[in-house]
Design a protein around this motif. Structure first.
Motif, PDB file in Angstrom:
ATOM      1  N   GLY A   1       0.806  -1.219  -0.130  1.00 12.89           N
ATOM      2  CA  GLY A   1      -0.002  -0.021  -0.066  1.00 12.89           C
ATOM      3  C   GLY A   1       1.207   1.343   0.029  1.00 12.89           C
ATOM      4  N   ASP A   2       2.005   1.188   0.657  1.00 17.99           N
ATOM      5  CA  ASP A   2       2.810   2.445   0.906  1.00 17.99           C
ATOM      6  C   ASP A   2       4.099   2.621  -0.027  1.00 17.99           C
ATOM      7  OD1 ASP A   2       0.873   3.464   2.656  1.00 17.99           O
ATOM      8  OD2 ASP A   2       2.036   2.394   4.397  1.00 17.99           O
TER       9      ASP A   2
ATOM     10  N   PRO B   1       0.762   3.795  -3.659  1.00 20.63           N
ATOM     11  CA  PRO B   1      -0.608   3.904  -4.375  1.00 20.63           C
ATOM     12  C   PRO B   1      -1.771   4.436  -3.545  1.00 20.63           C
ATOM     13  CG  PRO B   1       0.534   1.644  -4.538  1.00 20.63           C
ATOM     14  CD  PRO B   1       1.320   2.462  -3.628  1.00 20.63           C
ATOM     15  N   THR B   2      -1.603   4.454  -2.097  1.00 19.61           N
ATOM     16  CA  THR B   2      -2.527   4.921  -1.141  1.00 19.61           C
ATOM     17  C   THR B   2      -2.671   6.266  -1.238  1.00 19.61           C
ATOM     18  OG1 THR B   2      -2.038   2.969   0.347  1.00 19.61           O
ATOM     19  CG2 THR B   2      -2.985   4.968   1.439  1.00 19.61           C
ATOM     20  N   ARG B   3      -1.647   6.946  -1.413  1.00 17.59           N
ATOM     21  CA  ARG B   3      -1.501   8.607  -1.205  1.00 17.59           C
ATOM     22  C   ARG B   3      -1.650   9.005  -2.733  1.00 17.59           C
ATOM     23  NH1 ARG B   3       1.275   6.685   2.635  1.00 17.59           N
ATOM     24  NH2 ARG B   3       1.039   7.430   4.824  1.00 17.59           N
TER      25      ARG B   3
ATOM     26  N   ARG C   1      -5.031   3.484  -4.969  1.00 19.65           N
ATOM     27  CA  ARG C   1      -6.040   2.313  -4.383  1.00 19.65           C
ATOM     28  C   ARG C   1      -7.410   2.918  -4.066  1.00 19.65           C
ATOM     29  NH1 ARG C   1      -3.508  -0.682   0.658  1.00 19.65           N
ATOM     30  NH2 ARG C   1      -5.048  -2.185   0.186  1.00 19.65           N
ATOM     31  N   SER C   2      -8.286   2.363  -4.448  1.00 20.57           N
ATOM     32  CA  SER C   2      -9.797   2.698  -4.239  1.00 20.57           C
ATOM     33  C   SER C   2     -10.494   1.752  -3.287  1.00 20.57           C
ATOM     34  CB  SER C   2     -10.211   2.707  -5.754  1.00 20.57           C
ATOM     35  OG  SER C   2     -11.819   2.896  -5.562  1.00 20.57           O
TER      36      SER C   2
ATOM     37  N   ILE D   1      -9.894  21.383  -4.944  1.00 23.73           N
ATOM     38  CA  ILE D   1      -9.986  20.028  -5.461  1.00 23.73           C
ATOM     39  C   ILE D   1      -8.842  19.862  -6.272  1.00 23.73           C
ATOM     40  CG2 ILE D   1     -11.215  18.757  -7.353  1.00 23.73           C
ATOM     41  CD1 ILE D   1     -13.918  19.886  -6.586  1.00 23.73           C
ATOM     42  N   GLU D   2      -8.384  21.020  -7.020  1.00 25.79           N
ATOM     43  CA  GLU D   2      -6.864  20.988  -7.708  1.00 25.79           C
ATOM     44  C   GLU D   2      -5.815  20.362  -6.802  1.00 25.79           C
ATOM     45  OE1 GLU D   2      -3.543  22.866  -9.719  1.00 25.79           O
ATOM     46  OE2 GLU D   2      -4.263  23.249  -7.742  1.00 25.79           O
ATOM     47  N   LYS D   3      -5.946  20.591  -5.810  1.00 24.31           N
ATOM     48  CA  LYS D   3      -4.619  20.059  -4.771  1.00 24.31           C
ATOM     49  C   LYS D   3      -4.490  18.495  -4.680  1.00 24.31           C
ATOM     50  CE  LYS D   3      -5.114  24.262  -1.717  1.00 24.31           C
ATOM     51  NZ  LYS D   3      -5.469  24.457  -0.352  1.00 24.31           N
ATOM     52  N   ARG D   4      -5.946  17.941  -4.699  1.00 19.04           N
ATOM     53  CA  ARG D   4      -5.970  16.443  -4.873  1.00 19.04           C
ATOM     54  C   ARG D   4      -5.990  15.770  -6.204  1.00 19.04           C
ATOM     55  NH1 ARG D   4      -9.416  18.518  -1.155  1.00 19.04           N
ATOM     56  NH2 ARG D   4      -9.410  17.738   1.125  1.00 19.04           N
TER      57      ARG D   4
END
Length: 881
Positions: A32-33, A107-109, A118-119, A826-829
């Motif tokens: 995951g990390d 993938p997690t971040r 990851r979803s 939203i653009e930050k993410r």
């Protein structure tokens, strides 16, 4: 977040890569990390490669681990590496050599939802258009075709399902509770079609037997407990596979076809070879949670992604300038599939409405671009209505120009000639020219020239000569970077309708090429003479919406009303009524602006009732005919100095007039259509529900009473009827006790189902009036809402900004200010999501001066941050230009 370099990519700069990558072997040690990716690339020098060319591999925010060349660890001085690029200045001189690269991912971040992310605990990839470079360093371009072998290793408890492209060739257990799977795709493909999914998922399995007798294992992977809701998607998949064999002669080519539904996805779906990844809203459906529109969308999008297997995968695009080659063509194919599965006329009208609502404004604004752009700064921003919907219309026009037989021959030649190739629009058109013997050089301007053509048409009947004359003048308005336009080849389908409602066949025609009811408009002006026309006909134009154009026609209202009642072409018949509605709404808008009460022609109001009651027309068609043009459609026709409040008032007034005049007819029909029998998503049943729910809106307006809608909400046995009733309550009776109860009941019943809760957000996001803004702000704090999930954002913020004309375009500008702040957050993410939201302001220059100034301030606020992503900056700067 990708740094904005300001680089402009131009089609004329294309050149083949100096290196090719015949085979790619990937090993994913999933964590995951800290997922480690090992890429073993077989490299060959390309034909005509530049001598001593460096090997440059693209990356995007990558963490580099190691590099080996021909199996030996590379000396640090022999290469340069950054998160964005790996350069080997002096690669081996041999014709063929190998490169092994290790990268480390988190993938997690990864909130961009590009590359590997990851979803809900499921590992998932999205690589189109340039997400693969977020996984490993690569020559990440569509013409780099490679055969992939992929080994996936993961903890078996966390990820019992391990999927990739192609066929499964090996699997087994490893030490420490881990396991592995090896997938091999024998068909060379570009990196954007690579896919991987790993996680704990349930699966609905089935089988399809191809025309040649091969068995294909089918699987739709969903969250546990939701397998039953994937049944309709599976049925749609099997119907799509059979249809493609029967209509295009195209058979599936692998042993396995998998679909995976995930809840966090920037797009609707992705056509990765043998492993389609879907936004779960386009997979999951049953009568209690999905509307008829949801079922239709699932059918169409399942088909679209499957059809890409040939038009997109087996034949891909040479570069991203050719994006319409796969998307426009495949949209045309899914449109034809849906037309064959449902009602062809109803489907065509839906396509026209979508085109006008989304593509026409694009063509008329600062974001206008050709179906095949010649330049771009950020390719993510060219997944547009122009590339998709107008691209489909261009393919449809090729069929109209050539005829069905030659079109079929051209498609067959294109497939056989370019299978396994990365092709261009020129390759596509050449196949049709060679198959038909026709010259399509002028027609090709539909791909190369932006803007919506206009035909100005006038006509006169000469009784003494038994002659009907039609004057046609063609023009294409200027668009950004294209002030001078060349003349188009426009296939204009038409009819001359006699007073008995039947088409008149002239004895001869001169002045233009006319074939099978189509005038081929190629010059600036045509004077077309129809001989042997004894009585004055009514002119029916652009039948079947034969070309994506606008019309300026000298036509009397009574002629349009005649066509609305009599035209044999159902699309033209719908268009005639819609034109009358639009003209009436524009007149009403002007009366409101002049502080007068809108008034409407009695014959038009009466005609609406006649069409509603006409049982020779299918219910779905009558529902469409009774649906007034949207406020945004009326604004587009007005063109400038738009006051959304005045349009809303005029539209409400026409709704009330139609409702009051036809109350008893509508009430009788509404009762007649009450069907509480077993639900079916088939077209006929869906059409009956569509008509009944359209009538519900009118009857609620006529009675000015929420009782009927509240009763339907409480008694509804399916989501279509429940959601329609909730919309009527929220939009027409905001603040009423019945509305509050219905909204609370809906939330309590479906609060744990995100896809259904999205409908609750959408309904409230479109409540008309200034109060909508405060409502939307409060919903951003709702426990079910998250700015990190694209579906939630599109349901609330996207719906508010694109569909709520009075709430978003508040006269005080607060709607724009809220929007700008939200887009930047939203653009930050997720820069891609933010950029697509920002297109809601593309028509800001058409607003009245005060709103125009406020919208410009909002756009400048979005553009202000220095570290803005390339995705968002590209959209905002083009919108402001």
């Amino acid at each position: 977040m990708r740094k904005d370099t300001g680089q402009i990519f131009r089609i004329e700069d294309y050149r083949p890569s100096d290196f090719i990558i015949p085979t790619t072997q990937l090993t994913f040690a999933l964590d995951g990390d800290a997922t480690v990716v090992t890429a073993e690339l077989e490299i060959e020098r390309g034909e005509g490669a530049t001598a001593n060319a460096p090997l440059v591999l693209e990356g995007d925010e990558l963490v580099f681990e190691s590099l080996a060349i021909d199996g030996k660890s590379a000396d640090a001085s022999s290469f340069e590496v950054t998160p964005q690029r790996l350069t080997i200045a002096r690669p081996p001189q041999a014709q063929r050599f190998s490169v092994t690269i290790k990268t480390r991912l988190d993938p997690t971040r990864n909130s961009t939802l590009m590359g590997l992310f990851r979803s809900n605990g499921v590992y998932c990839t999205q690589c189109e258009p340039e997400g693969f470079r977020r996984i490993t360093y690569f020559v990440d371009r569509p013409d780099m075709l490679s055969v992939y072998t992929v080994r996936i290793e993961a903890d078996r408890k966390d990820a019992p399902i391990l999927l990739s492209n192609g066929n499964l060739v090996e699997s087994g257990m490893l030490d420490g509770g881990r396991h592995f799977a090896v997938w091999h795709d024998p068909f060379p493909k570009p990196s954007y079609l690579f896919a991987l999914v790993a996680g704990d998922l349930a699966v609905l399995r089935d089988e399809f037997v191809t025309a040649s007798g091969r068995k294909v294992a089918l699987g739709i992977h969903v969250e546990h407990g939701k397998q039953a809701r994937a049944a309709y998607a599976m049925d749609a998949l099997k119907r799509s596979m059979k249809w493609d064999e029967e209509v295009f002669g195209l058979e599936y080519d692998l042993d396995i076809f998998n679909i995976v539904a995930v809840s966090d996805f920037n797009m609707g779906a992705m056509e990765n070879k043998g492993l389609n990844i879907f936004n779960d809203k386009y997979v999951l459906a049953d009568e209690e949670t999905a509307t008829d529109a949801d079922f239709a969308n699932i059918e169409a999008i399942i088909a679209h992604e499957y059809f890409h297997n040939w038009t997109g995968n087996r034949i891909t695009c040479r570069d991203w300038f050719q994006l319409c080659l796969k998307e426009g063509l495949t949209v045309f194919r899914d449109h034809e599939f849906s037309a064959d599965q449902r009602s062809r006329a109803v489907k065509r009208i839906a396509e026209v409405r979508t085109l006008r609502a989304h593509q026409f404004p694009e063509d008329q604004g600062p974001l206008a671009h050709p179906v095949r752009p010649r330049r771009y700064r950020e390719i993510n921003n060219f997944y547009t209505a122009t590339v998709y919907e107008k691209g489909s219309e261009v393919v449809r026009m090729i069929r109209t120009v050539l005829g069905a037989d030659d079109f079929r021959k051209g498609m067959k030649l294109y497939i056989s000639r370019h299978d396994g190739d990365a092709a261009t629009i020129e390759d596509f058109l050449k196949a049709f020219e060679d198959a038909s013997g026709r010259d399509l050089s002028q027609f090709a301007l539909w791909y190369h020239q932006a803007g919506t053509p206009n035909l100005s048409i006038s006509s006169v009947h000469d009784a003494e000569r038994s002659e009907f004359r039609m004057e046609i003048e063609q023009s294409v308005p200027p668009t950004p970077s294209e002030s001078r336009k060349r003349l188009m080849h426009i296939p204009l389908a038409f009819g001359l309708v006699g007073e008995d409602g039947e088409d008149i066949e002239p004895t001869s025609v001169e002045g233009a090429t006319v074939e099978n009811g189509v005038i081929h408009v190629k010059k600036r002006r045509h004077l077309v003479r129809f001989h042997g026309v004894k009585s004055r006909p009514v002119l029916s134009l652009n039948r079947g919406f034969s070309a994506p154009i606008t019309l300026s026609v000298e036509q009397r209202p009574e002629d349009l009303l005649f066509l609305a009642r009599n035209d044999s072409d159902l699309v033209a018949r719908w268009q005639a009524l819609t034109t009358l509605f639009t003209q009436s709404l524009i007149q009403g808008f002007r009366m409101v602006r002049g502080q007068k009460q809108p008034e409407f022609d009695h014959s038009l109001v009466e005609a609406a009732g006649e069409i509603a009651a006409d049982r020779t027309l299918e219910p779905a068609y009558r529902a469409l005919a009774l649906t007034l043009p949207a406020e945004a459609d009326v604004a587009r026709e007005i063109g400038a100095n738009i006051d959304p409040d005045a349009i809303f008032i005029a539209r409400e007034a026409l709704t009330d007039a139609i409702a009051r005049q036809n109350r008893e007819t509508f009430r009788s029909l509404y009762a007649e259509l009450d069907d509480s029998s077993t639900f079916s998503p088939d077209a006929e049943s869906a059409g009956q529900r569509a008509l009944r729910n359209t009538l519900l809106g009118y009857l609620s307006a006529a009675d000015d009473d929420p009782a009927l809608a509240a009763n339907q909400f409480n008694e509804a046995t399916n989501m279509t009827d429940k959601a329609a009733a909730l919309t009527v309550l929220a939009h027409r009776f905001a603040g009423h006790d019945a509305t509050k109860r219905a909204l609370d009941t809906f939330e309590a019943q479906y609060g744990d189902d995100p896809l259904v809760l999205d409908k609750w957000y959408q309904t409230q996001a479109t409540v008309p009036g200034e109060a909508a803004l405060d409502l939307v702000k409060s919903l951003t704090r709702h426990k079910g809402f998250s700015l990190a999930n694209p579906n939630r954002v599109r349901a609330l913020i996207g719906t508010f900004s694109t569909l709520n004309q009075t709430g978003f375009h508040r006269a005080d500008g607060d709607g724009y200010r809220f929007f700008a702040e939200t887009v930047l957050e939203i653009e930050k993410r997720n820069p891609q999501l933010a950029a697509r939201l920002a297109t809601a302001l593309r028509s800001w220059r058409s607003l009245e001066p005060n709103r125009q100034a406020a919208a410009r301030e909002a756009l400048l606020a979005i553009a202000a941050p220095k570290d803005l992503s390339s995705d968002l900056r590209d959209i905002v700067e083009r919108t402001l230009a």
